[in-house]
Scaffold this motif. Structure first.
Motif, PDB file in Angstrom:
ATOM      1  N   PRO A  61       0.836  -1.205   0.000  1.00 39.05           N
ATOM      2  CA  PRO A  61       0.000   0.000   0.000  1.00 39.05           C
ATOM      3  C   PRO A  61       0.868   1.253   0.000  1.00 39.05           C
ATOM      4  O   PRO A  61       0.939   1.990   0.969  1.00 39.05           O
ATOM      5  CB  PRO A  61      -0.783  -0.144   1.313  1.00 39.05           C
ATOM      6  N   ARG A  62       1.564   1.485  -1.092  1.00 40.00           N
ATOM      7  CA  ARG A  62       2.475   2.631  -1.189  1.00 40.00           C
ATOM      8  C   ARG A  62       1.698   3.940  -1.070  1.00 40.00           C
ATOM      9  O   ARG A  62       0.484   3.969  -1.248  1.00 40.00           O
ATOM     10  CB  ARG A  62       3.226   2.582  -2.515  1.00 40.00           C
ATOM     11  N   LYS A  63       2.413   5.005  -0.796  1.00 38.83           N
ATOM     12  CA  LYS A  63       1.755   6.314  -0.570  1.00 38.83           C
ATOM     13  C   LYS A  63       0.893   6.746  -1.757  1.00 38.83           C
ATOM     14  O   LYS A  63      -0.252   7.125  -1.586  1.00 38.83           O
ATOM     15  CB  LYS A  63       2.805   7.394  -0.297  1.00 38.83           C
ATOM     16  N   ALA A  64       1.435   6.676  -2.977  1.00 45.87           N
ATOM     17  CA  ALA A  64       0.707   7.173  -4.149  1.00 45.87           C
ATOM     18  C   ALA A  64      -0.339   6.177  -4.642  1.00 45.87           C
ATOM     19  O   ALA A  64      -1.428   6.563  -5.060  1.00 45.87           O
ATOM     20  CB  ALA A  64       1.683   7.494  -5.276  1.00 45.87           C
ATOM     21  N   GLU A  65      -0.004   4.895  -4.619  1.00 39.93           N
ATOM     22  CA  GLU A  65      -0.913   3.876  -5.147  1.00 39.93           C
ATOM     23  C   GLU A  65      -0.481   2.496  -4.646  1.00 39.93           C
ATOM     24  O   GLU A  65       0.594   2.336  -4.104  1.00 39.93           O
ATOM     25  CB  GLU A  65      -0.929   3.907  -6.679  1.00 39.93           C
ATOM     26  N   PHE A  66      -1.353   1.525  -4.863  1.00 37.37           N
ATOM     27  CA  PHE A  66      -1.021   0.150  -4.519  1.00 37.37           C
ATOM     28  C   PHE A  66      -0.119  -0.447  -5.589  1.00 37.37           C
ATOM     29  O   PHE A  66      -0.326  -0.219  -6.782  1.00 37.37           O
ATOM     30  CB  PHE A  66      -2.290  -0.726  -4.467  1.00 37.37           C
ATOM     31  N   SER A  67       0.846  -1.220  -5.159  1.00 38.41           N
ATOM     32  CA  SER A  67       1.624  -2.069  -6.064  1.00 38.41           C
ATOM     33  C   SER A  67       1.110  -3.490  -5.841  1.00 38.41           C
ATOM     34  O   SER A  67       1.152  -3.994  -4.718  1.00 38.41           O
ATOM     35  CB  SER A  67       3.110  -2.025  -5.710  1.00 38.41           C
ATOM     36  N   LEU A  68       0.597  -4.099  -6.908  1.00 40.04           N
ATOM     37  CA  LEU A  68       0.095  -5.469  -6.818  1.00 40.04           C
ATOM     38  C   LEU A  68       1.090  -6.409  -7.488  1.00 40.04           C
ATOM     39  O   LEU A  68       1.405  -6.253  -8.668  1.00 40.04           O
ATOM     40  CB  LEU A  68      -1.262  -5.591  -7.523  1.00 40.04           C
ATOM     41  N   TYR A  69       1.585  -7.367  -6.722  1.00 44.33           N
ATOM     42  CA  TYR A  69       2.527  -8.365  -7.239  1.00 44.33           C
ATOM     43  C   TYR A  69       1.727  -9.649  -7.475  1.00 44.33           C
ATOM     44  O   TYR A  69       1.736 -10.560  -6.657  1.00 44.33           O
ATOM     45  CB  TYR A  69       3.663  -8.584  -6.237  1.00 44.33           C
ATOM     46  N   VAL A  70       1.011  -9.671  -8.596  1.00 44.52           N
ATOM     47  CA  VAL A  70       0.031 -10.738  -8.818  1.00 44.52           C
ATOM     48  C   VAL A  70       0.042 -11.297 -10.236  1.00 44.52           C
ATOM     49  O   VAL A  70      -0.819 -12.107 -10.581  1.00 44.52           O
ATOM     50  CB  VAL A  70      -1.410 -10.231  -8.518  1.00 44.52           C
ATOM     51  N   PHE A  71       1.005 -10.873 -11.063  1.00 42.42           N
ATOM     52  CA  PHE A  71       0.871 -11.171 -12.487  1.00 42.42           C
ATOM     53  C   PHE A  71       2.185 -11.614 -13.100  1.00 42.42           C
ATOM     54  O   PHE A  71       3.179 -10.895 -13.033  1.00 42.42           O
ATOM     55  CB  PHE A  71       0.350  -9.924 -13.214  1.00 42.42           C
ATOM     56  N   ASN A  72       2.204 -12.807 -13.661  1.00 36.29           N
ATOM     57  CA  ASN A  72       3.303 -13.293 -14.493  1.00 36.29           C
ATOM     58  C   ASN A  72       2.743 -13.392 -15.904  1.00 36.29           C
ATOM     59  O   ASN A  72       1.958 -14.294 -16.198  1.00 36.29           O
ATOM     60  CB  ASN A  72       3.780 -14.672 -14.032  1.00 36.29           C
ATOM     61  N   PRO A  73       3.090 -12.457 -16.787  1.00 36.98           N
ATOM     62  CA  PRO A  73       2.478 -12.442 -18.115  1.00 36.98           C
ATOM     63  C   PRO A  73       2.863 -13.664 -18.950  1.00 36.98           C
ATOM     64  O   PRO A  73       4.038 -13.986 -19.078  1.00 36.98           O
ATOM     65  CB  PRO A  73       3.005 -11.160 -18.751  1.00 36.98           C
ATOM     66  N   THR A  74       1.840 -14.333 -19.447  1.00 34.41           N
ATOM     67  CA  THR A  74       2.028 -15.439 -20.384  1.00 34.41           C
ATOM     68  C   THR A  74       1.027 -15.240 -21.520  1.00 34.41           C
ATOM     69  O   THR A  74       0.101 -14.432 -21.401  1.00 34.41           O
ATOM     70  CB  THR A  74       1.762 -16.813 -19.728  1.00 34.41           C
ATOM     71  N   GLU A  75       1.199 -15.969 -22.583  1.00 31.77           N
ATOM     72  CA  GLU A  75       0.254 -15.873 -23.702  1.00 31.77           C
ATOM     73  C   GLU A  75      -1.152 -16.276 -23.266  1.00 31.77           C
ATOM     74  O   GLU A  75      -2.140 -15.814 -23.819  1.00 31.77           O
ATOM     75  CB  GLU A  75       0.722 -16.740 -24.873  1.00 31.77           C
ATOM     76  N   ASP A  76      -1.249 -17.136 -22.254  1.00 30.36           N
ATOM     77  CA  ASP A  76      -2.552 -17.620 -21.791  1.00 30.36           C
ATOM     78  C   ASP A  76      -3.305 -16.635 -20.900  1.00 30.36           C
ATOM     79  O   ASP A  76      -4.506 -16.767 -20.740  1.00 30.36           O
ATOM     80  CB  ASP A  76      -2.386 -18.940 -21.027  1.00 30.36           C
ATOM     81  N   ASN A  77      -2.597 -15.678 -20.299  1.00 29.11           N
ATOM     82  CA  ASN A  77      -3.316 -14.818 -19.358  1.00 29.11           C
ATOM     83  C   ASN A  77      -3.246 -13.317 -19.642  1.00 29.11           C
ATOM     84  O   ASN A  77      -3.871 -12.538 -18.946  1.00 29.11           O
ATOM     85  CB  ASN A  77      -2.862 -15.105 -17.926  1.00 29.11           C
ATOM     86  N   LYS A  78      -2.512 -12.890 -20.663  1.00 30.50           N
ATOM     87  CA  LYS A  78      -2.411 -11.454 -20.969  1.00 30.50           C
ATOM     88  C   LYS A  78      -3.777 -10.825 -21.235  1.00 30.50           C
ATOM     89  O   LYS A  78      -4.011  -9.671 -20.903  1.00 30.50           O
ATOM     90  CB  LYS A  78      -1.494 -11.216 -22.164  1.00 30.50           C
ATOM     91  N   HIS A  79      -4.685 -11.600 -21.818  1.00 27.35           N
ATOM     92  CA  HIS A  79      -6.019 -11.089 -22.136  1.00 27.35           C
ATOM     93  C   HIS A  79      -6.798 -10.667 -20.886  1.00 27.35           C
ATOM     94  O   HIS A  79      -7.714  -9.855 -20.966  1.00 27.35           O
ATOM     95  CB  HIS A  79      -6.817 -12.156 -22.909  1.00 27.35           C
ATOM     96  N   LEU A  80      -6.434 -11.195 -19.715  1.00 28.09           N
ATOM     97  CA  LEU A  80      -7.147 -10.843 -18.486  1.00 28.09           C
ATOM     98  C   LEU A  80      -7.025  -9.349 -18.165  1.00 28.09           C
ATOM     99  O   LEU A  80      -7.915  -8.777 -17.555  1.00 28.09           O
ATOM    100  CB  LEU A  80      -6.624 -11.674 -17.307  1.00 28.09           C
ATOM    101  N   LEU A  81      -5.938  -8.738 -18.597  1.00 22.08           N
ATOM    102  CA  LEU A  81      -5.751  -7.313 -18.327  1.00 22.08           C
ATOM    103  C   LEU A  81      -6.780  -6.447 -19.055  1.00 22.08           C
ATOM    104  O   LEU A  81      -7.061  -5.325 -18.634  1.00 22.08           O
ATOM    105  CB  LEU A  81      -4.338  -6.877 -18.709  1.00 22.08           C
ATOM    106  N   ASP A  82      -7.368  -6.981 -20.133  1.00 23.30           N
ATOM    107  CA  ASP A  82      -8.379  -6.231 -20.891  1.00 23.30           C
ATOM    108  C   ASP A  82      -9.594  -5.887 -20.038  1.00 23.30           C
ATOM    109  O   ASP A  82     -10.255  -4.887 -20.276  1.00 23.30           O
ATOM    110  CB  ASP A  82      -8.842  -7.028 -22.119  1.00 23.30           C
TER     111      ASP A  82
END
Length: 145
Positions: free
Chosen positions: A77-98
């Motif tokens: 919970p950084r001062k300016a915004e949250f940093s979420l360490y939840v994503f390892n980009p692969t061809e199978d999951n990049k579409h989730l960001l849409d």
């Protein structure tokens, strides 16, 4: 070889949030993220370094020989915004960001201002695909779950 800065500590997560986070909405979002990530991983939250709240752990080793341990998923919970360490980009999951919502992409994390800016069901999918990825590619405590 340099010592890793981000290691698990004994600092109490609740005490950290109550002393570090000075915005009521960010505190509320932090406690909600803890509930969600604990449910999705089955692990209790632990502090990693001075400001990262992590769930579970895995061991990594790079081709360079550098190795260490890291949380499976986590956030800060950084001062300016949250940093979420939840994503390892692969061809199978990049579409989730849409369908993730309002965020910025960092080198190793996603930045959000508040939880209401994102789709939490998509966050769940991102977290679960990351858990699977780490389980398949690293020595991971998640294999015991």
């Amino acid at each position: 070889m340099a010592k890793n800065k981000t290691t698990e500590t004994e600092i109490n997560v609740i005490d950290f949030i109550n002393s570090y986070v000075n915005n009521d909405q960010k505190k509320k979002d932090s406690f909600r993220l803890i509930e969600l990530m604990k449910e999705w991983t089955g692990f209790e939250p632990k502090m990693w370094g001075p400001t990262i709240i992590g769930f579970g752990s895995y061991h990594y080793k790079y081709k360079s020989g550098h190795e260490g341990d890291a949380p499976i998923i986590g956030f800060s919970p950084r001062k300016a915004e949250f940093s979420l360490y939840v994503f390892n980009p692969t061809e199978d999951n990049k579409h989730l960001l849409d369908d993730f919502g309002k965020f910025k992409m960092g080198k190793s994390c996603l930045y959000i201002k508040k939880l209401s800016d994102i789709n939490t069901s998509t966050l769940e999918k991102l977290c679960k695909t990351t858990i699977v990825y780490i389980n398949e590619h690293h020595e991971c405590a998640c294999k015991e779950k």
